[in-house]
Design a protein around this motif. Sequence first.
Motif, PDB file in Angstrom:
ATOM      1  N   TRP A   1     -13.766  -2.872  40.551  1.00 18.81           N
ATOM      2  CA  TRP A   1     -13.172  -4.112  41.046  1.00 18.81           C
ATOM      3  C   TRP A   1     -13.294  -4.204  42.560  1.00 18.81           C
ATOM      4  N   GLN A   2     -13.037  -3.109  43.262  1.00 20.02           N
ATOM      5  CA  GLN A   2     -13.153  -3.110  44.719  1.00 20.02           C
ATOM      6  C   GLN A   2     -14.602  -3.343  45.141  1.00 20.02           C
ATOM      7  N   ALA A   3     -15.536  -2.715  44.438  1.00 22.35           N
ATOM      8  CA  ALA A   3     -16.944  -2.882  44.774  1.00 22.35           C
ATOM      9  C   ALA A   3     -17.392  -4.329  44.550  1.00 22.35           C
ATOM     10  N   ARG A   4     -16.917  -4.936  43.468  1.00 25.41           N
ATOM     11  CA  ARG A   4     -17.288  -6.324  43.189  1.00 25.41           C
ATOM     12  C   ARG A   4     -16.706  -7.260  44.252  1.00 25.41           C
ATOM     13  N   ARG A   5     -15.459  -7.045  44.618  1.00 21.69           N
ATOM     14  CA  ARG A   5     -14.847  -7.888  45.653  1.00 21.69           C
ATOM     15  C   ARG A   5     -15.587  -7.747  46.978  1.00 21.69           C
ATOM     16  N   ASP A   6     -15.972  -6.522  47.323  1.00 24.99           N
ATOM     17  CA  ASP A   6     -16.719  -6.315  48.556  1.00 24.99           C
ATOM     18  C   ASP A   6     -18.063  -7.034  48.510  1.00 24.99           C
ATOM     19  N   THR A   7     -18.699  -7.021  47.347  1.00 22.46           N
ATOM     20  CA  THR A   7     -20.009  -7.660  47.193  1.00 22.46           C
ATOM     21  C   THR A   7     -19.908  -9.169  47.326  1.00 22.46           C
ATOM     22  N   LEU A   8     -18.870  -9.760  46.714  1.00 24.82           N
ATOM     23  CA  LEU A   8     -18.759 -11.211  46.678  1.00 24.82           C
ATOM     24  C   LEU A   8     -18.012 -11.801  47.871  1.00 24.82           C
ATOM     25  N   ARG A   9     -17.385 -10.951  48.675  1.00 27.53           N
ATOM     26  CA  ARG A   9     -16.583 -11.456  49.787  1.00 27.53           C
ATOM     27  C   ARG A   9     -17.425 -12.296  50.748  1.00 27.53           C
ATOM     28  N   ASP A  10     -18.641 -11.874  50.999  1.00 27.22           N
ATOM     29  CA  ASP A  10     -19.512 -12.589  51.933  1.00 27.22           C
ATOM     30  C   ASP A  10     -20.501 -13.511  51.221  1.00 27.22           C
ATOM     31  N   PHE A  11     -20.310 -13.715  49.933  1.00 23.24           N
ATOM     32  CA  PHE A  11     -21.167 -14.620  49.165  1.00 23.24           C
ATOM     33  C   PHE A  11     -20.666 -16.038  49.390  1.00 23.24           C
ATOM     34  N   SER A  12     -21.142 -16.667  50.451  1.00 29.98           N
ATOM     35  CA  SER A  12     -20.588 -17.952  50.874  1.00 29.98           C
ATOM     36  C   SER A  12     -21.596 -19.096  50.829  1.00 29.98           C
ATOM     37  N   ASP A  13     -22.845 -18.812  50.467  1.00 31.80           N
ATOM     38  CA  ASP A  13     -23.866 -19.856  50.345  1.00 31.80           C
ATOM     39  C   ASP A  13     -24.285 -19.949  48.884  1.00 31.80           C
ATOM     40  N   TRP A  14     -23.842 -20.997  48.209  1.00 36.87           N
ATOM     41  CA  TRP A  14     -24.175 -21.143  46.796  1.00 36.87           C
ATOM     42  C   TRP A  14     -24.003 -22.591  46.363  1.00 36.87           C
ATOM     43  N   SER A  15     -24.637 -22.905  45.250  1.00 43.50           N
ATOM     44  CA  SER A  15     -24.494 -24.223  44.636  1.00 43.50           C
ATOM     45  C   SER A  15     -24.430 -24.035  43.127  1.00 43.50           C
ATOM     46  N   LEU A  16     -23.725 -24.951  42.470  1.00 35.36           N
ATOM     47  CA  LEU A  16     -23.700 -24.916  41.012  1.00 35.36           C
ATOM     48  C   LEU A  16     -23.690 -26.335  40.461  1.00 35.36           C
ATOM     49  N   GLN A  17     -24.180 -26.451  39.268  1.00 33.62           N
ATOM     50  CA  GLN A  17     -24.094 -27.683  38.500  1.00 33.62           C
ATOM     51  C   GLN A  17     -23.497 -27.329  37.148  1.00 33.62           C
ATOM     52  N   GLY A  18     -22.553 -28.143  36.701  1.00 36.32           N
ATOM     53  CA  GLY A  18     -21.915 -27.836  35.433  1.00 36.32           C
ATOM     54  C   GLY A  18     -21.235 -29.037  34.839  1.00 36.32           C
ATOM     55  N   ARG A  19     -20.414 -28.772  33.842  1.00 37.80           N
ATOM     56  CA  ARG A  19     -19.683 -29.814  33.123  1.00 37.80           C
ATOM     57  C   ARG A  19     -18.207 -29.467  33.096  1.00 37.80           C
ATOM     58  N   VAL A  20     -17.383 -30.480  33.192  1.00 38.45           N
ATOM     59  CA  VAL A  20     -15.943 -30.285  33.115  1.00 38.45           C
ATOM     60  C   VAL A  20     -15.368 -31.197  32.037  1.00 38.45           C
ATOM     61  N   ALA A  21     -14.316 -30.719  31.410  1.00 33.39           N
ATOM     62  CA  ALA A  21     -13.621 -31.511  30.401  1.00 33.39           C
ATOM     63  C   ALA A  21     -12.154 -31.127  30.439  1.00 33.39           C
ATOM     64  N   THR A  22     -11.278 -32.107  30.245  1.00 30.71           N
ATOM     65  CA  THR A  22      -9.849 -31.831  30.210  1.00 30.71           C
ATOM     66  C   THR A  22      -9.370 -31.868  28.769  1.00 30.71           C
ATOM     67  N   GLY A  23      -8.264 -31.165  28.532  1.00 33.12           N
ATOM     68  CA  GLY A  23      -7.711 -31.096  27.192  1.00 33.12           C
ATOM     69  C   GLY A  23      -6.544 -32.022  26.987  1.00 33.12           C
ATOM     70  N   GLN A  24      -6.443 -33.052  27.827  1.00 32.87           N
ATOM     71  CA  GLN A  24      -5.346 -33.992  27.677  1.00 32.87           C
ATOM     72  C   GLN A  24      -5.540 -34.860  26.442  1.00 32.87           C
ATOM     73  N   LEU A  25      -4.493 -35.628  26.096  1.00 30.83           N
ATOM     74  CA  LEU A  25      -4.558 -36.483  24.910  1.00 30.83           C
ATOM     75  C   LEU A  25      -5.745 -37.435  25.009  1.00 30.83           C
ATOM     76  N   LEU A  26      -5.867 -38.070  26.154  1.00 27.82           N
ATOM     77  CA  LEU A  26      -7.039 -38.896  26.423  1.00 27.82           C
ATOM     78  C   LEU A  26      -7.939 -38.086  27.342  1.00 27.82           C
ATOM     79  N   GLY A  27      -8.700 -37.185  26.750  1.00 30.52           N
ATOM     80  CA  GLY A  27      -9.485 -36.230  27.526  1.00 30.52           C
ATOM     81  C   GLY A  27     -10.558 -36.887  28.379  1.00 30.52           C
ATOM     82  N   TRP A  28     -10.952 -36.175  29.415  1.00 30.66           N
ATOM     83  CA  TRP A  28     -11.972 -36.644  30.343  1.00 30.66           C
ATOM     84  C   TRP A  28     -13.115 -35.656  30.341  1.00 30.66           C
TER      85      TRP A  28
END
Length: 212
Positions: free
Chosen positions: A36-63
């Motif tokens: 866990w410490q090694a992973r945190r050290d690795t990702l701490r300076d990981f500050s340049d990134w992009s992602l594309q994805g999908r989001v959905a809500t679980g509300q009654l009238l979901g989005w």
Amino acid sequence: MNKLLFALTGLALLGGCAIIHKPAPSEAGIANPEAWQARRDTLRDFSDWSLQGRVATGQLLGWTGNLSWRERAPKFDVRVSGPLGAGGMRAHGTLDRVVIDTDDGQHFVTTDPDTLVKKALGWSFPLEPLSYWAKGLPAPGGYARISVDDQGRLRSLTQRGWTVSYLDYSTPAGAPASLPRRVVLDNGETRIRLVVDRWFDLGGAAGDAGAG
């Protein structure tokens, strides 16, 4: 002669002690503190990134909609858009000055983006901590509960009133470590499912979020 031998033995022992490393402190819910410490050290300076994805809500009238996130810390550019590109918003800037533009033409500048994002979308979207949660790290500050597996990957986190569950990871090309692919966020009022289809622009490298 005995005194000299004793002194040499003492020096040898001191030299041996000098290379002993203190183990990472254990914490409830963390199966492998060193990983866990090694992973945190690795990702701490990981500050340049992009992602594309999908989001959905679980509300009654979901989005359901699409998420585009570009991070060049301390700057970010986040776009959430509904079907056919409608019903979303764009937030960009830094956390000290966030600019929010809504699809209906409204323009805001704020240091409290989560309140305005909820107003724009109609449901809670934890913009500031998600910058960390998206990478599989806790946001700055304390947390109520954590679960980390043997590989040092975050599996669940309770922080800032949200429970974040990590269902799957992938290892995109150019990434410093495995990154979340499917995440569920729940604050008791809003449940958000996030699927990352692609991680890219990872410090200048491009890659897809394949199964891992």
